[in-house]
Structure formats: structure tokens, C-alpha cells
Write a protein that holds these residues in place. Structure first.
Motif, PDB file in Angstrom:
ATOM      1  N   ARG A  99       1.200  19.562 -45.498  1.00  0.00           N
ATOM      2  CA  ARG A  99       2.122  20.660 -45.205  1.00  0.00           C
ATOM      3  C   ARG A  99       3.205  20.184 -44.230  1.00  0.00           C
ATOM      4  N   ALA A 100       4.442  20.291 -44.665  1.00  0.00           N
ATOM      5  CA  ALA A 100       5.581  19.875 -43.854  1.00  0.00           C
ATOM      6  C   ALA A 100       6.410  21.089 -43.473  1.00  0.00           C
ATOM      7  N   GLY A 101       6.708  21.228 -42.199  1.00  0.00           N
ATOM      8  CA  GLY A 101       7.591  22.289 -41.745  1.00  0.00           C
ATOM      9  C   GLY A 101       9.031  21.802 -41.749  1.00  0.00           C
ATOM     10  N   LEU A 102       9.911  22.581 -42.324  1.00  0.00           N
ATOM     11  CA  LEU A 102      11.332  22.245 -42.363  1.00  0.00           C
ATOM     12  C   LEU A 102      12.113  23.298 -41.594  1.00  0.00           C
ATOM     13  N   LEU A 103      12.765  22.862 -40.532  1.00  0.00           N
ATOM     14  CA  LEU A 103      13.661  23.728 -39.771  1.00  0.00           C
ATOM     15  C   LEU A 103      15.032  23.577 -40.412  1.00  0.00           C
ATOM     16  N   LEU A 104      15.471  24.614 -41.098  1.00  0.00           N
ATOM     17  CA  LEU A 104      16.563  24.501 -42.051  1.00  0.00           C
ATOM     18  C   LEU A 104      17.811  25.227 -41.563  1.00  0.00           C
ATOM     19  N   PRO A 105      18.959  24.535 -41.506  1.00  0.00           N
ATOM     20  CA  PRO A 105      20.208  25.222 -41.172  1.00  0.00           C
ATOM     21  C   PRO A 105      20.425  26.428 -42.075  1.00  0.00           C
ATOM     22  N   TRP A 106      20.907  27.513 -41.532  1.00  0.00           N
ATOM     23  CA  TRP A 106      20.855  28.801 -42.211  1.00  0.00           C
ATOM     24  C   TRP A 106      21.675  28.882 -43.483  1.00  0.00           C
ATOM     25  N   VAL A 139       3.623  20.229 -49.605  1.00  0.00           N
ATOM     26  CA  VAL A 139       4.196  21.573 -49.584  1.00  0.00           C
ATOM     27  C   VAL A 139       5.147  21.687 -48.401  1.00  0.00           C
ATOM     28  N   PHE A 140       6.301  22.310 -48.646  1.00  0.00           N
ATOM     29  CA  PHE A 140       7.308  22.466 -47.598  1.00  0.00           C
ATOM     30  C   PHE A 140       7.396  23.934 -47.187  1.00  0.00           C
ATOM     31  N   HIS A 141       7.262  24.171 -45.881  1.00  0.00           N
ATOM     32  CA  HIS A 141       7.353  25.517 -45.320  1.00  0.00           C
ATOM     33  C   HIS A 141       8.644  25.601 -44.504  1.00  0.00           C
ATOM     34  N   HIS A 142       9.484  26.584 -44.809  1.00  0.00           N
ATOM     35  CA  HIS A 142      10.824  26.644 -44.248  1.00  0.00           C
ATOM     36  C   HIS A 142      10.963  27.720 -43.176  1.00  0.00           C
TER      37      HIS A 142
END
Length: 225
Positions: free
Chosen positions: A13-20, A38-41
Motif C-alpha cells: 500500500r502506497a500513499g500518494l499526496l497528490l497536487p489538487w 495499491v495506491f491511496h490518494h
């Protein structure tokens, strides 16, 4: 990357801090076909509420990262990444401990590929592209040539034809001497042109989004650096 994903005995499980305003990351990662990664945004909204890259944008993303990471606190994450490349080689508030940037992911992928000489392609304004070339050089990666579209915003609208045309502006001598072609920026859709360019150049073509996927797939080992 597919082999790394398939070899995992568990879900990573990868957390992605994503520009809006970024829509390319979710689009491209979904097309990679990873089954055990799996990517969690979590969306990052800069205080300036801007989408164009500049100091206020980069600083705002970094400042918003702690709260975004807190929103993922109940997800058992193996790795967390700030899904912005330029925020990784510009200044600003420190990121929470353990958070990688897309620029970190690019550096790791180049190191693992033993690619110490590259050509760089970006959508950025020329000064930002030059700053990235300098940051790569400081990390031991020589940029033999670079090309950029000169844009500060509107990256999702860039077409494959524009990307191919831009890449064609690179000096052939530099491309021939490079060990990899690098597409920097998570916000433009480069995945569709990568197979064609790898066939044309006969060498790896690495994008920021591919680099993040590689870092995530490797997180199953517990070692991302």
C-alpha cells in the motif's frame, strides 16, 4: 515493475499526496496493471489555491502534506510519496519524516538502472528545467541535454504529439550518448509515448509516474532507498 508486483506475497500500500489539480497520476498508475500494489490518494491544496508551478505552489504543497498524511493515518502504508517532481528540487517547508517526492523516485530509479547520463524532457518553464538539471547533477546524474515546453500550468492538456515533437528537439548526439531519457513531471500524460520512444532510441525512457510506481512496487521489501 510487473515482476516486482507479481513477486509480492502481500498487498503493498502506497500513499500518494497528490497536487489538487493533478489527474495524470491516477490515470497512468491505473493503466500499469499492478495487482498487488495499491495506491491511496490524498489531495493537497496549497494555501495560495493556485495550480501553476511557482514558489507559492511548491511551498503550499509541502505545508499541506502533514494534514494530508494524517488523513491516511488509518491506512497501513508501506511508503508515502509527494506526487510532485518539481517540489522535490525546490525549497519550502520540510516534509513529514519518511515522505519521498517524485524527484526522489526518479533518482532511485536512475540509480538502480545505473543510468548516470540522461537527457531530460519537461513541460516546465526553462528556469525550472535548468534547476532540475542542476539538482540531478548534484545527485551524480549528468544531464547531457534538456528540452522543455515552457509551461507553468495546463499539463494535463499536453498531447502525445506535443511530447513527441518536444523530444525530437533533443540533440541526436546527446540522445545517443545518454543511458536513459527522463520525462519529468507527474502532471502530464507520457505513458502512451514511452513504448514508441524506447523502440526508437533503444534505451529506457523513465517518467516521474513510472518512477513512483517502481518505488512503490519495491516497498514490499521494506527498503525504498
Amino acid at each position: 515493475m510487473a515482476a516486482l508486483d507479481a513477486a509480492s506475497a502481500r498487498t503493498v500500500r502506497a500513499g500518494l499526496l497528490l497536487p489538487w489539480a493533478n489527474v495524470a497520476v491516477e490515470t497512468e498508475l491505473a493503466r500499469l496493471g499492478l495487482r498487488r500494489t495499491v495506491f491511496h490518494h490524498a489531495r493537497l491544496v496549497p494555501a495560495s489555491r493556485t495550480t501553476a508551478i511557482d514558489a507559492s505552489f511548491w511551498h503550499g504543497l509541502r505545508a499541506a502534506s502533514a494534514q494530508a498524511l494524517d488523513s491516511l493515518s488509518h491506512v497501513p502504508l508501506d511508503v508515502v510519496m509527494l506526487a510532485c517532481t518539481s517540489a522535490g528540487f525546490s525549497d519550502g517547508p520540510p516534509l513529514p519524516d519518511g515522505v519521498f517526492t517524485a524527484f526522489d523516485a526518479l533518482l532511485q530509479a536512475l540509480t538502480r538502472a545505473a543510468a548516470a547520463r540522461v537527457v531530460l524532457v519537461t513541460p516546465y518553464p526553462v528556469p525550472v528545467t535548468e534547476a532540475e538539471a542542476a539538482a540531478l547533477a548534484a545527485a551524480g546524474v549528468e544531464v547531457l541535454a534538456h528540452a522543455s515546453l515552457g509551461l507553468a500550468d495546463g499539463y494535463p492538456a499536453i498531447t502525445p504529439e506535443q511530447i513527441l515533437s518536444l523530444t525530437g528537439q533533443l540533440p541526436q548526439e546527446a540522445v545517443g550518448a545518454a543511458e536513459a531519457v527522463v520525462f519529468s513531471c507527474t502532471g502530464w500524460h507520457t505513458l502512451a509515448v514511452i513504448p514508441e520512444l524506447e523502440h526508437r532510441f533503444g534505451k529506457p525512457v523513465l517518467s516521474s509516474n513510472l518512477a513512483m510506481a517502481l518505488l512503490a512496487a519495491r516497498a514490499r521489501t521494506g527498503v525504498c532507498s
